[in-house]
Design a protein around this motif. Structure first.
Motif, short mmCIF file in Angstrom:
data_model
loop_
_atom_site.label_atom_id
_atom_site.label_comp_id
_atom_site.label_asym_id
_atom_site.label_seq_id
_atom_site.Cartn_x
_atom_site.Cartn_y
_atom_site.Cartn_z
N LEU A 22 -2.37 4.99 -4.34
CA LEU A 22 -1.05 5.59 -4.16
C LEU A 22 0.06 4.56 -4.27
N PHE A 23 -0.24 3.28 -3.99
CA PHE A 23 0.76 2.23 -4.10
C PHE A 23 0.88 1.68 -5.52
N GLY A 24 0.02 2.09 -6.44
CA GLY A 24 0.07 1.63 -7.82
C GLY A 24 -1.27 1.16 -8.32
N ASN A 25 -1.24 0.38 -9.39
CA ASN A 25 -2.45 -0.12 -10.03
C ASN A 25 -2.94 -1.38 -9.33
N MET A 26 -4.26 -1.46 -9.14
CA MET A 26 -4.85 -2.61 -8.47
C MET A 26 -6.01 -3.14 -9.31
N PHE A 27 -6.00 -4.45 -9.53
CA PHE A 27 -7.07 -5.14 -10.24
C PHE A 27 -7.67 -6.15 -9.28
N ARG A 131 -1.03 -4.86 -8.43
CA ARG A 131 -1.59 -5.80 -7.47
C ARG A 131 -2.84 -6.42 -8.10
N VAL A 132 -2.99 -7.74 -7.92
CA VAL A 132 -4.23 -8.42 -8.28
C VAL A 132 -4.79 -8.95 -6.98
N GLY A 138 6.14 -6.95 -8.19
CA GLY A 138 7.14 -5.89 -8.28
C GLY A 138 7.10 -4.96 -7.08
N ASP A 139 6.95 -5.55 -5.89
CA ASP A 139 6.83 -4.73 -4.67
C ASP A 139 8.19 -4.64 -3.98
N ASN A 140 8.89 -3.55 -4.26
CA ASN A 140 10.19 -3.29 -3.63
C ASN A 140 10.12 -2.05 -2.75
N ARG A 141 8.92 -1.72 -2.28
CA ARG A 141 8.75 -0.51 -1.48
C ARG A 141 9.45 -0.65 -0.13
N VAL A 142 9.80 0.49 0.45
CA VAL A 142 10.49 0.53 1.73
C VAL A 142 9.50 0.96 2.81
N LYS A 143 9.23 0.03 3.76
CA LYS A 143 8.30 0.29 4.85
C LYS A 143 8.96 1.24 5.85
#
Length: 166
Positions: A22-27, A131-132, A138-143
């Motif tokens: 849900l937070f994006g792509n993860m490798f 995320r690797v 590019g993490d500009n999410r709002v907690k």
């Protein structure tokens, strides 16, 4: 995973895991290690996700050090929270004991510490670029909440090992 047996006591696999969360792509680059260091000591695991250094104390008792680290996410699914999601991060380091009760049934306990533990709430669609492993780009999410503090963990379980023919 690409597999290479270096000798009868050491087998390694190399690969890459992709997961859409849900937070994006993860490798996650993976290294699976199965190493019988001696007749009493071994190391097995798929790093960086999990690993165990094991000492065989008796025929029925194993002792050792365990590592488990995982980043995942799940939808809250409650309209009160606007379909937000939770990102779970934790690196658990623990001592463990595993006792064979009978056949393939074992009792296992872990006692340790959860490092960097967080259950962070974000809004639906609030994503990072990618995320690797544990590195975010590019993490500009709002907690939307306050993180948990690191702390002790204890775990008791009964385990059934499914016999798989080689």
């Amino acid at each position: 995973l690409f597999e290479n047996t270096y000798h009868e006591n050491l087998m390694m696999r190399y690969g890459l895991m992709y997961n859409r969360e849900l937070f994006g792509n993860m490798f996650v680059p993976l290294v699976h290690l199965d190493w019988n260091i001696s007749n009493k000591w071994s190391f097995s695991g798929m790093l960086p996700i999990y690993g165990k250094i094991k000492y065989t104390a008796t025929e029925r008792l194993d002792l050792g050090l365990s590592h488990f680290g995982l980043i995942t996410s799940f939808q809250i699914g409650d309209p009160e929270f606007d379909n937000d999601y939770i990102e779970r991060k934790s690196i658990d380091l623990s001592l463990f004991g595993r006792y064979q009760i009978a056949g393939n049934i074992h009792f296992e306990t872990r006692l340790g510490y959860a490092l960097g533990r967080s259950y962070t709430q974000y809004g639906e669609g609030d994503e990072m670029d990618f995320r690797v492993a544990i590195l975010s780009f590019g993490d500009n999410r709002v907690k939307k909440n306050v993180d948990f503090d690191p702390g002790p963990i204890i775990d008791f379980r009964v385990v059934y090992n499914l016999p798989i023919p080689k």
